[in-house]
Design an enzyme around this catalytic site. Structure first.
Site, PDB file in Angstrom:
ATOM      1  N   LEU A  93       0.892  -1.159   0.000  1.00 25.80           N
ATOM      2  CA  LEU A  93       0.000   0.000   0.000  1.00 25.80           C
ATOM      3  C   LEU A  93       0.928   1.206   0.000  1.00 25.80           C
ATOM      4  CD1 LEU A  93      -2.896  -0.436   2.614  1.00 25.80           C
ATOM      5  CD2 LEU A  93      -3.157   0.061   0.191  1.00 25.80           C
ATOM      6  N   ASP A  94       0.637   2.184  -0.825  1.00 22.87           N
ATOM      7  CA  ASP A  94       1.443   3.393  -0.896  1.00 22.87           C
ATOM      8  C   ASP A  94       1.618   4.006   0.499  1.00 22.87           C
ATOM      9  OD1 ASP A  94       2.543   5.352  -2.961  1.00 22.87           O
ATOM     10  OD2 ASP A  94       1.288   6.681  -1.774  1.00 22.87           O
ATOM     11  N   LYS A  95       2.748   4.673   0.722  1.00 21.44           N
ATOM     12  CA  LYS A  95       3.019   5.278   2.026  1.00 21.44           C
ATOM     13  C   LYS A  95       1.894   6.214   2.461  1.00 21.44           C
ATOM     14  CE  LYS A  95       6.658   7.737   4.549  1.00 21.44           C
ATOM     15  NZ  LYS A  95       8.031   8.294   4.480  1.00 21.44           N
TER      16      LYS A  95
END
Length: 248
Positions: free
Chosen positions: A100-102
């Site tokens: 999951l993207d930061k």
């Protein structure tokens, strides 16, 4: 016993097959003191080492569901101060399934079961991931239709998918693809910027009452269900051609 070196490493719970291939490419894996290469096989009695340390046999499998908060990076690289491993601080080695993207939040799985990681990440599995997304301005039917029918990103057109408007600038989307930063890129092409992205479901599992930053073990029933869902995975050694199947 006669199995490929990357499968052997993943079955010890050290890392996924894909990560094992990286260790092999970097010359950090030996079989009986000989530097291993991709395609090598491991026989009974062989001693496999990574960075000179013998691989230990797998302990009991661990399956964790985490409600990842914003600001945590889905990497096992401990040099990254925001890495998910230090954040969770679990007492034994585990790794995330996909990313999951930061800036994103929501459901992510972590495990020491390299084999299930490999199966879940296969593009051919077509497992559903559901997200609630907020963008920087109001959306309309044209936006919803465009997102549903496919948007050109990364040299391809995204697969048709379920999209439903949930508010003036909020929508629900269900993906079976996992292109890198897919939802953000799709929105950007249509002139919108994602301000909030939350994954609320992976396959049969939802966030339920899991508060941001909290985690729990899978139940026995959930492990059984996940294994049933991935049982149809092809038994080939092929990955999914560089496409991380659990990206957003």
């Amino acid at each position: 016993m006669d199995i490929s070196i990357n499968k052997y490493i993943s079955e010890t719970g050290f890392c996924s097959r894909r990560e094992a291939d990286k260790y092999i490419e970097q010359g950090r894996v030996t079989i009986n003191d000989n530097i291993a290469s991709k395609g090598n096989r491991v026989q009974a009695g062989d001693v496999v080492e990574i960075d000179g340390e013998p691989l230990k046999k797998k302990k009991s499998t661990v399956y964790i569901a985490l409600n990842k908060p914003k600001g945590v990076t889905c990497t096992t690289d401990l040099k990254d101060k925001s890495n998910i491993i230090d954040y969770l601080n679990y007492p034994s080695r585990i790794f995330p399934i996909g990313r999951l993207d930061k800036r994103s939040e929501g459901l992510i799985f972590l495990t020491n079961d390299g084999d299930i990681v490999n199966k879940i990440l296969r593009a051919g599995n077509q497992h559903e991931k559901e997200y609630i997304v907020t963008v920087d301005k109001p959306i309309d039917l044209e936006f919803v239709k465009a997102m549903r029918n496919g948007v050109r990103i990364l040299g391809t057109v995204t697969q048709k998918c379920f999209v439903q408007q949930e508010g003036s600038n909020k929508f629900r989307i269900i993906l079976t693809q996992g292109l890198n930063r897919q939802i953000r890129r799709m929105c950007e092409v249509l002139g919108f910027e994602v301000t909030s992205l939350k994954r609320v479901r992976i396959m049969n599992m939802t966030l339920k009452d899991l508060a941001p930053g909290k985690w729990r073990y899978f139940t026995k029933e959930e492990i059984t269900n996940i294994n049933a869902l991935v049982a149809s995975s092809s038994k080939t050694e092929k990955g999914n051609q560089g496409n991380e199947g659990m990206d957003e």
